[in-house]
Design a protein around this motif. Structure first.
Motif, short mmCIF file in Angstrom:
data_model
loop_
_atom_site.label_atom_id
_atom_site.label_comp_id
_atom_site.label_asym_id
_atom_site.label_seq_id
_atom_site.Cartn_x
_atom_site.Cartn_y
_atom_site.Cartn_z
N ARG A 103 43.66 12.74 110.53
CA ARG A 103 45.02 12.59 110.01
C ARG A 103 45.53 13.88 109.38
O ARG A 103 46.65 14.28 109.60
CB ARG A 103 45.06 11.46 108.97
N VAL A 104 44.69 14.54 108.58
CA VAL A 104 45.19 15.73 107.90
C VAL A 104 45.35 16.90 108.87
O VAL A 104 46.22 17.76 108.67
CB VAL A 104 44.30 16.12 106.70
N ARG A 105 44.55 16.95 109.91
CA ARG A 105 44.73 17.99 110.91
C ARG A 105 46.06 17.80 111.64
O ARG A 105 46.72 18.79 112.00
CB ARG A 105 43.57 17.98 111.90
N GLU A 106 46.45 16.54 111.85
CA GLU A 106 47.75 16.27 112.45
C GLU A 106 48.89 16.72 111.54
O GLU A 106 49.99 17.01 112.00
CB GLU A 106 47.88 14.77 112.75
N LEU A 107 48.61 16.78 110.23
CA LEU A 107 49.61 17.26 109.29
C LEU A 107 49.63 18.78 109.20
O LEU A 107 50.43 19.36 108.45
CB LEU A 107 49.32 16.70 107.89
N GLY A 108 48.73 19.43 109.93
CA GLY A 108 48.65 20.88 109.89
C GLY A 108 47.83 21.42 108.75
O GLY A 108 47.94 22.60 108.39
N VAL A 109 46.98 20.58 108.16
CA VAL A 109 46.14 20.97 107.04
C VAL A 109 44.68 21.01 107.49
O VAL A 109 44.24 20.12 108.22
CB VAL A 109 46.31 20.00 105.85
N THR A 110 43.95 22.02 107.06
CA THR A 110 42.53 22.12 107.39
C THR A 110 41.70 21.42 106.31
O THR A 110 41.76 21.81 105.14
CB THR A 110 42.09 23.59 107.47
N PRO A 111 40.95 20.39 106.66
CA PRO A 111 40.15 19.67 105.65
C PRO A 111 38.97 20.51 105.18
O PRO A 111 38.48 21.38 105.90
CB PRO A 111 39.68 18.43 106.41
N ASP A 112 38.51 20.23 103.98
CA ASP A 112 37.35 20.90 103.43
C ASP A 112 36.12 20.48 104.24
O ASP A 112 35.73 19.30 104.22
CB ASP A 112 37.17 20.51 101.96
N PRO A 113 35.47 21.39 104.96
CA PRO A 113 34.34 21.00 105.81
C PRO A 113 33.15 20.44 105.03
O PRO A 113 32.46 19.54 105.51
CB PRO A 113 33.96 22.31 106.52
N VAL A 114 32.90 20.97 103.83
CA VAL A 114 31.74 20.51 103.07
C VAL A 114 31.96 19.09 102.56
O VAL A 114 31.07 18.23 102.65
CB VAL A 114 31.42 21.47 101.91
N LEU A 115 33.14 18.82 102.01
CA LEU A 115 33.45 17.45 101.59
C LEU A 115 33.39 16.51 102.78
O LEU A 115 32.90 15.38 102.68
CB LEU A 115 34.84 17.39 100.95
#
Length: 395
Positions: A103-115
Motif C-alpha cells: 500500500r505505501v509503495r503505491e503511495l510513492g513512499v519507501t517503507p522501512d525495510p528493517v521494520l
C-alpha cells in the motif's frame, strides 16, 4: 459473530488513503499488525496526512472503534478481522506487513525495510522467503542488515537476550543467573566486543541447551533454528531483526501505546525493552510451573494467570508433542491457541467462541484470530474444564 469485512482489494481504500483528510488505523494486537500499522503511519506522516493509531485486542474491540462516528473525508482502515463494513488492510492468511508494504509503495513512499522484516518475522515468515525476498535485498543493499552467527535477540547483552526472549525456550529462560552461568564457560561475558567465534560459541551453547532440555520435544530443533544466525541491524532500535520482532510482539500485547510509538519510529526503545523483559520473564516462569494435558492432536497448558499467547507460542514450538496448543488461564479468563499447521485458524476460533458462549451463563466471549494463533476472553468464573472440553470438541 461473523468476521466479514471488505478486503482492501475490493474497495476504494487505496485512493481513499491518498486523499483522506484524516486516517484512523485500528489494528489487532500482534507484532505483524503493529509493524503494518507503523509502516502505514510513517507513510501518512511523510505525506502530511493526519492519522490516529489504536490497538484492539479482540474483534469486538476493533469493531466498536471503527463504528465511532467520523467526519466526511475521514478513512478508517483496519488491520485484523472486524465485524463491520469497513476497509481492511490485510486479507486472508497473508501477513499484514506485506499488505502494508504494498500500500505505501503505491503511495510513492519507501517503507522501512528493517521494520518490514521484523513484522514478517513476527508473522512467522523467514526473512527473504517468498514475497519478502526484495525486502531483504533492499535492506542488505542499503547495509541495514547483515547476517552473522549468534542468537536473534533484541539486546547486545546475550544474557539479557536469551533470558527474556519468547522466541527461545531453554533451562535458563526467565532466570538471569542461570543464563549467565550457561554462557560463562563459552564466552567472556565481560567483553563489550564479541567476535564471530564468540557469537558461534553463544549460539552453540544455546542450541545444545534448548534441544537437550528434559521437556524439549522433537520440534525444538526446528524452532531453535529460526532463532540462530540472526540478521543484525546496526542502525535499528534493536540488535537483530528477530529481536525486534520479539519486542513488537511483547508491546502489542502488554503496552500497545509503547508498541505503536515504536512502530511509528519514535524513541521508545527503553520502555519497549522493559515491557519485553517483563513479558518474557512472566511467560517462562508461568510455563515452567504450568500443568499439562495431552489429547489427540491437542496439548493443553493450564495456568492460573499469565501471557497466554506467549505461553502457547513457546509450548507449540518447544514443548508440545501435538500440533495444536491450548493455553488456558483460569484466573484471567483467557485462552490462546497456537498451531504449527499452515491452515487458517479463523473459522475454528470463531466456532469455539460461539460454542463456549452457548455453554456458559456468565457474560459473553470475545475473541481474535491471527496467523497460526487465536485468542479468547471470557468471564474468569467459567470453569477451565468447560473451556477445554469445548475446544476439544471443535478442534
Amino acid at each position: 459473530m461473523s468476521t466479514d469485512s471488505r478486503p482492501v482489494e475490493s474497495t476504494t481504500a487505496t485512493p481513499g488513503l491518498e486523499s483522506a483528510a484524516f486516517v484512523r488505523l485500528v489494528t489487532r494486537a500482534d507484532g505483524d499488525a503493529l509493524a503494518a500499522s507503523g509502516i502505514v503511519a510513517r507513510a501518512l506522516a511523510e505525506r502530511g496526512t493526519p492519522f490516529q493509531v489504536s490497538v484492539g485486542r479482540t474483534v469486538a474491540e476493533r469493531t466498536d472503534r471503527v463504528q465511532a462516528p467520523g467526519d466526511e473525508g475521514d478513512l478508517t482502515l483496519v488491520v485484523g478481522a472486524v465485524d463491520a463494513d469497513v476497509a481492511r488492510l490485510d486479507a486472508g492468511d497473508r501477513p499484514a506487513t506485506l499488505a502494508a508494504v504494498d500500500r505505501v509503495r503505491e503511495l510513492g513512499v519507501t517503507p522501512d525495510p528493517v521494520l518490514s522484516l521484523a513484522g514478517l518475522v513476527a508473522a512467522g515468515v523467514e526473512p527473504g522467503a517468498g514475497e519478502s525476498e526484495w525486502v531483504l535485498e533492499t535492506a542488505t543493499d542499503r547495509d541495514l542488515v547483515d547476517r552473522r552467527p549468534g542468537v536473534a535477540v533484541p539486546t547486545a547483552d546475550p544474557v539479557d537476550g536469551i533470558t527474556h526472549s519468547t522466541r527461545l525456550c531453554g533451562p535458563w529462560s526467565g532466570d538471569l543467573d542461570a543464563a549467565r552461568e550457561a554462557l560463562t564457560s563459552s564466552v567472556d561475558l565481560e567483553s563489550d566486543d564479541f567476535g564471530e567465534a564468540d557469537y558461534r560459541a553463544i549460539a552453540s551453547a544455546v542450541a545444545l541447551d534448548v534441544v537437550g532440555a528434559e521437556e524439549a520435544t522433537e520440534t525444538a530443533a526446528n524452532a531453535i533454528r529460526h532463532g540462530l544466525k540472526p540478521y543484525v541491524t546496526p542502525d535499528a532500535p534493536f540488535a537483530t531483526v528477530g529481536g525486534y520482532a520479539d519486542v513488537l510482539e511483547a508491546t502489542a500485547r502488554t503496552e500497545p501505546g509503547t508498541g505503536v510509538a515504536l512502530a511509528m519510529g519514535h524513541d521508545a526503545r527503553e520502555p519497549a525493552l522493559s515491557a519485553w523483559r517483563e513479558y518474557g520473564r512472566c511467560a517462562h516462569e508461568t510455563l515452567e510451573s504450568a500443568s499439562t494435558g495431552r489429547y489427540d492432536g491437542l496439548f493443553v497448558v493450564g495456568i492460573d494467570d499469565g501471557p497466554v499467547e506467549a505461553i502457547a507460542r513457546l509450548a507449540v514450538a518447544y514443548r508440545s508433542p501435538e500440533p495444536v496448543v491450548l493455553a488456558v488461564a483460569a484466573d484471567g479468563g483467557e485462552v490462546a491457541i497456537a498451531t504449527r499447521d499452515d491452515d487458517p485458524l479463523g473459522a475454528t476460533v470463531e466456532r469455539i467462541a460461539r460454542e463456549l458462549e452457548s455453554e456458559i451463563e456468565i457474560g459473553g466471549v470475545a475473541y481474535d484470530v491471527g496467523r497460526r494463533r487465536g485468542y479468547l476472553r471470557y468471564d474468569p468464573a467459567v470453569d477451565r474444564s468447560t473451556v477445554v472440553t469445548t475446544a476439544r470438541e471443535v478442534l
